[in-house]
Motif scaffolding. Structure first.
Motif, short mmCIF file in Angstrom:
data_model
loop_
_atom_site.label_atom_id
_atom_site.label_comp_id
_atom_site.label_asym_id
_atom_site.label_seq_id
_atom_site.Cartn_x
_atom_site.Cartn_y
_atom_site.Cartn_z
N PHE A 117 1.28 -1.28 0.26
CA PHE A 117 -0.14 -0.04 0.26
C PHE A 117 0.40 0.93 0.33
CE2 PHE A 117 -3.26 -2.51 2.57
CZ PHE A 117 -3.67 -3.03 1.31
N LYS A 173 -3.47 6.83 6.94
CA LYS A 173 -3.63 7.39 5.59
C LYS A 173 -3.93 9.27 7.10
CE LYS A 173 -2.74 7.84 2.00
NZ LYS A 173 -1.38 8.74 1.23
N TYR A 214 -4.28 1.02 7.15
CA TYR A 214 -4.16 1.55 5.93
C TYR A 214 -4.97 2.90 5.76
CZ TYR A 214 -0.74 4.10 2.80
OH TYR A 214 -0.32 4.78 2.35
N TYR A 215 -5.85 2.76 4.67
CA TYR A 215 -6.98 4.11 4.41
C TYR A 215 -7.11 4.59 5.24
CZ TYR A 215 -5.37 2.65 -0.30
OH TYR A 215 -4.73 2.57 -1.09
N ARG A 216 -8.34 3.60 6.38
CA ARG A 216 -8.87 4.27 7.56
C ARG A 216 -8.10 4.99 8.98
NH1 ARG A 216 -13.37 6.18 6.03
NH2 ARG A 216 -14.39 4.25 4.65
N GLU A 234 -6.34 -3.24 4.63
CA GLU A 234 -6.68 -2.13 3.91
C GLU A 234 -7.70 -1.61 4.61
OE1 GLU A 234 -8.86 -1.62 -0.63
OE2 GLU A 234 -9.36 -3.17 0.26
#
Length: 140
Positions: free
Chosen positions: A22, A136, A131-133, A128
């Motif tokens: 990622f 990031k 990482y994104y919630r 995922e």
């Protein structure tokens, strides 16, 4: 980020590689409490199926890694958070992603391979989201 498991031959290796896929700029490590002498060839195989090269290096010991301080310690082994014997590691936050060992109670290579795929797919989904919630959003 630091992924900790018992043997550092399958689950933590896959988790490290998935999260690195990622964002290659993240500082990510994995190690085992009682590391195996090799990375699982089946884990390498199932990661190649999704285009992630899991380098066939040697599993690392916690002793090699614990000189670092981590934002997140993520355990990926059997049991619950309370049951895990976590060595002295400096970290700010801890997460537990409980996955049974694909090797435990498996009767054939095909069964191990299928269980590795299941763990890989669940790790992909969990990481995922992580990482994104979480990662990031904390950078923004």
């Amino acid at each position: 980020m630091f992924f900790l498991s018992e043997r550092n031959s399958c689950r933590s290796q896959m988790a490290e590689a998935i999260l690195r896929s990622f964002d290659s700029d993240l500082e990510i490590y994995s190690a085992g409490i009682d590391p195996a002498d090799h990375v699982s060839p089946i884990a390498i195989e199932v990661m190649q199926e999704i285009g992630i090269d899991l380098q066939p290096g040697l599993p690392k010991t916690v002793e090699e890694i614990k000189v670092h301080s981590f934002d997140f310690l993520i355990t990926v082994g059997e049991g619950t958070q309370e049951e895990l014997e976590i060595p002295e590691i400096q970290y700010e936050r801890k997460l537990h992603l409980g996955f049974h060992s694909p090797y435990k109670n498996s009767k054939s290579h095909d069964e191990i391979r299928e269980k590795c795929r299941e763990v890989r797919d669940e790790l992909m989904t969990e990481l995922e989201y992580f990482y994104y919630r979480i990662i990031k959003k904390s950078v923004c």
